[in-house]
Design a protein around this motif. Structure first.
Motif, short mmCIF file in Angstrom:
data_model
loop_
_atom_site.label_atom_id
_atom_site.label_comp_id
_atom_site.label_asym_id
_atom_site.label_seq_id
_atom_site.Cartn_x
_atom_site.Cartn_y
_atom_site.Cartn_z
N ALA A 21 54.49 141.21 37.81
CA ALA A 21 53.64 141.68 38.91
C ALA A 21 52.36 140.86 38.98
O ALA A 21 51.93 140.44 40.08
CB ALA A 21 53.33 143.16 38.72
N LEU A 22 51.72 140.63 37.84
CA LEU A 22 50.48 139.85 37.84
C LEU A 22 50.75 138.40 38.26
O LEU A 22 49.99 137.82 39.04
CB LEU A 22 49.85 139.88 36.44
N ALA A 23 51.86 137.83 37.78
CA ALA A 23 52.21 136.46 38.17
C ALA A 23 52.56 136.38 39.65
O ALA A 23 52.36 135.34 40.28
CB ALA A 23 53.38 135.96 37.32
N GLY A 24 53.07 137.49 40.21
CA GLY A 24 53.46 137.51 41.61
C GLY A 24 52.32 137.75 42.57
O GLY A 24 52.53 137.82 43.79
N GLY A 25 51.10 137.88 42.05
CA GLY A 25 49.93 138.00 42.91
C GLY A 25 49.37 139.40 43.05
O GLY A 25 48.43 139.61 43.82
N LEU A 26 49.90 140.37 42.32
CA LEU A 26 49.34 141.73 42.40
C LEU A 26 47.86 141.70 41.99
O LEU A 26 47.51 141.13 40.96
CB LEU A 26 50.13 142.68 41.50
N ASP A 27 47.03 142.34 42.80
CA ASP A 27 45.59 142.41 42.53
C ASP A 27 45.24 143.84 42.13
O ASP A 27 45.21 144.74 42.98
CB ASP A 27 44.80 142.01 43.77
N PRO A 28 44.99 144.11 40.83
CA PRO A 28 44.69 145.47 40.41
C PRO A 28 43.51 146.10 41.16
O PRO A 28 43.47 147.33 41.32
CB PRO A 28 44.37 145.31 38.92
N ASP A 29 42.57 145.29 41.62
CA ASP A 29 41.41 145.85 42.29
C ASP A 29 41.72 146.38 43.69
O ASP A 29 40.87 147.02 44.32
CB ASP A 29 40.27 144.83 42.35
N ARG A 30 42.95 146.17 44.17
CA ARG A 30 43.37 146.77 45.44
C ARG A 30 43.94 148.17 45.24
O ARG A 30 44.26 148.86 46.21
CB ARG A 30 44.40 145.88 46.12
N ASP A 31 44.10 148.61 44.01
CA ASP A 31 44.62 149.94 43.73
C ASP A 31 43.75 151.02 44.36
O ASP A 31 42.51 150.95 44.26
CB ASP A 31 44.63 150.18 42.21
N PRO A 32 44.33 152.03 45.01
CA PRO A 32 43.51 153.16 45.46
C PRO A 32 42.89 153.85 44.24
O PRO A 32 43.52 153.95 43.18
CB PRO A 32 44.53 154.09 46.13
N PRO A 33 41.65 154.30 44.34
CA PRO A 33 41.03 154.99 43.20
C PRO A 33 41.81 156.23 42.79
O PRO A 33 42.42 156.91 43.63
CB PRO A 33 39.64 155.38 43.73
N ARG A 34 41.83 156.49 41.51
CA ARG A 34 42.45 157.71 40.99
C ARG A 34 41.69 158.93 41.51
O ARG A 34 40.46 158.97 41.50
CB ARG A 34 42.36 157.68 39.46
#
Length: 294
Positions: A21-34
């Motif tokens: 996922a990280l190699a595929g470009g997933l940006d953790p900072d786009r996650d909706p807040p908990r």
């Protein structure tokens, strides 16, 4: 929709899913807040995410009084959905998923941060996260010795006895550690950060609350600090928030896991990975479990 409450990917499958996922470009900072909703017995947590072909949401509860009743502190389920249509596809055990995905993210960080010959691990805690972290960290390093540090001596001895390479330890064992994994519900530091060797990597996963911490300002001040997402860490990671309030850490000193995966060069000195647990992690590991078991 399939009910896959027993579906649990191996440590290696979960690590591979996070890496991909990280190699595929997933940006953790786009996650909706908990979303955290206080209730009399504790908290409700709602964690939605979307990535690639999937979407999903974890609904969990945190009841601090449950261990005294012989019940889990954290309970919940994960609903995995088809991304384009949001059609429910599977229901998974949220606690098992949390244990595996948290340790998998830690293992990915450790693989990028820890010295190649790391073999001495100190684990704080004797719960599901401690068990999962031993398994996951052994998937990325040839760990040969584990010292287990817990509050209850009998429980600590019983936990360590499950592994031929483990023993009950003390907080001072960090002075000879290559890896340290903090998997506790402690709200105050569990060891002296001055004792951590210069080459060591410390992982702290025990809390998502800004008032709780497992590591002290001494370690923070000595370390390169890596977090899953900058926004989540500055909102929820007590180890980070409290160090910023004291002046031991500045926000612009934080390194994201995505930047680390893209090749950020880590300077000499101790390394700290602080995890609060994010929704994207549940999603990519739930998808891996679904694909492996269907």
């Amino acid at each position: 929709m399939r009910v896959l409450l027993d579906a649990r990917p191996t440590a290696q499958q979960a690590v591979d899913a996070v890496r991909a996922a990280l190699a595929g470009g997933l940006d953790p900072d786009r996650d909706p807040p908990r979303s955290v909703v206080p209730v009399p017995a504790g908290q409700f947590l709602l964690m939605p995410a979307f990535w690639d072909r999937y979407a999903g949401v974890k609904v969990a509860s945190v009841a601090p009084g449950n261990p005294a009743r012989g019940l889990p502190r954290i309970q919940g389920h994960y609903l995995l959905m088809d991304g384009p249509t949001l059609t429910p596809m599977a229901l998974l055990d949220g606690v098992a998923l949390t244990s595996v995905r948290t340790a998998a993210v830690s293992a990915v960080a450790a693989d990028l941060l820890a010295v190649p010959d790391a073999e001495r691990l100190v684990v704080f805690g004797t719960g599901p996260q401690a068990r999962s972290h031993i398994e996951a960290l052994r998937a990325v390093r040839l760990v040969r010795e584990v010292a287990v540090v817990g509050r209850n001596p009998e429980r600590t001895e019983a936990f360590a006895a499950q592994y031929p390479f483990a023993r009950a330890g003390t907080p001072d064992d960090v002075s000879s550690a290559d890896l340290v994994a903090c998997c506790t519900s402690s709200r105050t530091p569990v060891f002296d950060g001055a004792k951590v060797p210069e080459h060591a990597t410390v992982i702290a996963v025990g809390s998502h609350e800004p008032e709780a911490r497992e590591v002290d300002d001494v370690l923070i001040g000595r370390s390169t600090v890596v977090v899953e997402g900058i926004g989540a860490a500055t909102r929820e990671a007590g180890d980070v928030v409290l160090a910023m309030e004291s002046g031991a850490l500045a926000a612009d000193e934080l390194i994201s896991l995505a930047a680390l995966a893209r090749g950020f060069a880590v300077p000499p000195g101790p390394r700290l990975f602080k995890s609060v647990g994010m929704a994207w992690e549940d999603l990519v590991v739930a998808a891996a479990a679904y694909e492996a078991f269907t």
